[in-house]
Design a protein around this motif. Structure first.
Motif, PDB file in Angstrom:
ATOM      1  N   SER A 183      -5.657   3.293  -1.244  1.00 30.76           N
ATOM      2  CA  SER A 183      -4.366   3.118  -1.918  1.00 30.76           C
ATOM      3  C   SER A 183      -4.236   3.975  -3.173  1.00 30.76           C
ATOM      4  O   SER A 183      -3.123   4.240  -3.623  1.00 30.76           O
ATOM      5  CB  SER A 183      -4.087   1.638  -2.200  1.00 30.76           C
ATOM      6  OG  SER A 183      -4.850   1.149  -3.284  1.00 30.76           O
TER       7      SER A 183
ATOM      8  N   GLN B  54      -1.372  -0.720   5.212  1.00 34.32           N
ATOM      9  CA  GLN B  54      -2.454   0.179   4.820  1.00 34.32           C
ATOM     10  C   GLN B  54      -3.360  -0.747   4.022  1.00 34.32           C
ATOM     11  O   GLN B  54      -3.075  -1.071   2.868  1.00 34.32           O
ATOM     12  CB  GLN B  54      -1.877   1.336   3.979  1.00 34.32           C
ATOM     13  CG  GLN B  54      -2.854   2.455   3.690  1.00 34.32           C
ATOM     14  CD  GLN B  54      -4.141   2.015   2.994  1.00 34.32           C
ATOM     15  OE1 GLN B  54      -5.173   1.764   3.648  1.00 34.32           O
ATOM     16  NE2 GLN B  54      -4.105   1.883   1.686  1.00 34.32           N
TER      17      GLN B  54
ATOM     18  N   THR C 112       1.183   3.657   0.880  1.00 32.14           N
ATOM     19  CA  THR C 112       0.809   2.241   0.755  1.00 32.14           C
ATOM     20  C   THR C 112       2.026   1.409   0.336  1.00 32.14           C
ATOM     21  O   THR C 112       2.272   0.333   0.890  1.00 32.14           O
ATOM     22  CB  THR C 112      -0.343   2.089  -0.272  1.00 32.14           C
ATOM     23  OG1 THR C 112      -1.444   2.904   0.150  1.00 32.14           O
ATOM     24  CG2 THR C 112      -0.808   0.649  -0.387  1.00 32.14           C
TER      25      THR C 112
END
Ligand code: NAP
Ligand code: F7E
Length: 345
Positions: free
Chosen positions: A87, A81, A94
């Motif tokens: 995030s 990710q 994540t």
């Protein structure tokens, strides 16, 4: 024939790396996630030359199966990710992908084929609140986002598996690298795409966040060469890969608009900053605070001396060339959209 397994093959770097490895004569295996609509992303043009394996970084069973099927001699772990802003919205996903996913991949290698060489996609985001300028392999880390924190785990677990199990495991600490295949949400591509649309009358302006953030921007095609070189050495090690130049987001915007034929003049300060098209006085850049980050990485500038000396790595694509390539690509893309619309009318 050597076999390589690329996680994240559908992404920006995965696509350039797949091209490089195919040119070198590798059998290329790529991990893809199952989606409701099949989407080869950036490797659509290579879909008949890559052996795709459905797997997910959060599922070790699928990674063990991918190692068994590919019998890879080299694994390039590019899956992540990778969007820093997301995030904060998805900190756990994540961490599962970018941190624990690395351990899953390393364990799959250890279980199935410990002689396999491993590349980990580490990042300059680990330097975050920078403790030295420029940053090199000795600079202490201070990540500033859930993404940076997760990647730091991935970095250290790679080093730990090298030291614990004698795996040939390397991390490339790569600074920002962009391309015509960059995701549209990253600031560079967001700007070149918007500039192209504005130049062709398809959009009025683009909204950005922090214009003063500084980044060391290179081209992905150059950076995947460094990944490959790391796995061709006699001993595993970690390397910073960067250009040694830094520019603000504001400078990137000026350069991108220039590349599509628009000269910008700045007015105002902070959230009131506006980028004006000098030719007609219209605002083409505005600030929207929703693009500010909860904690910012203000300045990144890498020192690639070790990669240059030990790997013989050289950057071939300059900053101006990078921006021009991206802008020209996006102009072409928008022109095609306009032409397709005209046909359908
Ligand atoms: P990207 O374009 O966002 O590609 C990420 C790839 O990871 C995509 O193929 C994505 O697949 C895949 N992926 C995401 N979650 C996954 C999961 N759970 N299981 C399997 N695959 C998954 O990123 P990039 O720019 O090519 O970057 C490559 C790597 O380098 C990333 O690890 C990134 O964090 C790191 N990095 C990038 C930069 C940079 O400036 N580009 C700098 C330093 C480090 P889908 O197509 O299914 O989404
Ligand atoms: O932001 C500022 C933003 O999202 C760059 C990833 O590949 O490189 C990338 O992470 C800067 C930041 O990339 C907007 O605040 C201003 O300071 O393009 P970005 P990133 O966060 O540097 C590292 C090395 C990675 O490892 C990551 O995977 O630009 N900025 N205005 C903006 N950023 C975005 N996205 N959108 C804006 O409107």
């Amino acid at each position: 024939m050597k076999h390589a397994l690329i996680t994240g093959v559908t992404g920006q770097d995965g696509s350039y790396l797949a091209e490089l490895l195919l040119e070198q004569g590798y059998g290329v295996y790529g991990i893809m996630r199952r989606k409701s609509v099949v989407d080869y992303g950036n490797v659509e043009h290579l879909k008949d030359r890559i052996h795709f394996i459905y797997a997910d970084m959060t599922d070790i069973v699928s990674l063990i199966a991918a190692m068994q099927e590919s019998q890879a001699d080299e694994v390039y772990n590019l899956a992540a990710q990778s969007f820093v802003a997301t995030s904060w919205e998805q900190p756990l996903a994540t961490a599962q992908i970018d941190a624990l996913g690395v351990t899953n991949m390393l364990e799959a290698i250890r279980i199935v084929k410990p002689s396999c060489r491993f590349y980990q996609a580490s990042t300059s985001e680990m330097f975050g609140l920078v403790q030295a300028i420029p940053q090199d392999e000795q600079t202490p880390f201070y990540p500033r986002s859930p993404y940076g924190v997760a990647k730091l785990y991935g970095h250290w677990i790679t080093k730990n598996y090298r030291e614990s199990y004698n795996l040939f495991a390397c991390s490339g600490i790569l600074f920002n690298h962009e391309s015509e295949r960059r995701g549209l949400e990253f600031v560079t591509r967001k700007i070149t795409n918007a500039a192209a649309r504005i130049a062709l009358g398809e959009q009025e302006y683009v909204e950005l966040g922090n214009l003063e953030a500084k980044r060391d921007w290179g081209h992905s095609k150059d950076y995947v060469k460094a990944m490959w070189l790391m796995l061709q050495q006699d001993t595993p090690d970690d390397y910073v890969v960067a250009t040694g130049e830094t520019r603000t987001v504001r400078e990137f915007a000026e350069c991108a608009f220039r590349a599509v034929g628009i000269a910008i003049e700045w007015q105002g300060e902070g959230v009131d900053t506006v980028g004006i098209n000098k030719a007609n006085g219209k605002a083409v850049v505005k600030i929207n605070p929703k693009f500010y980050r909860p904690a910012e990485v203000e300045l990144l500038l890498g020192n690639p001396a070790k990669a240059e000396a030990k790997l013989g790595w050289v950057r071939e694509i300059s900053f101006d060339d990078l921006v021009t390539r991206m802008a020209n690509h996006d102009l072409e893309l928008v022109r095609k959209e306009i032409a397709a619309r005209a046909i359908n009318v």
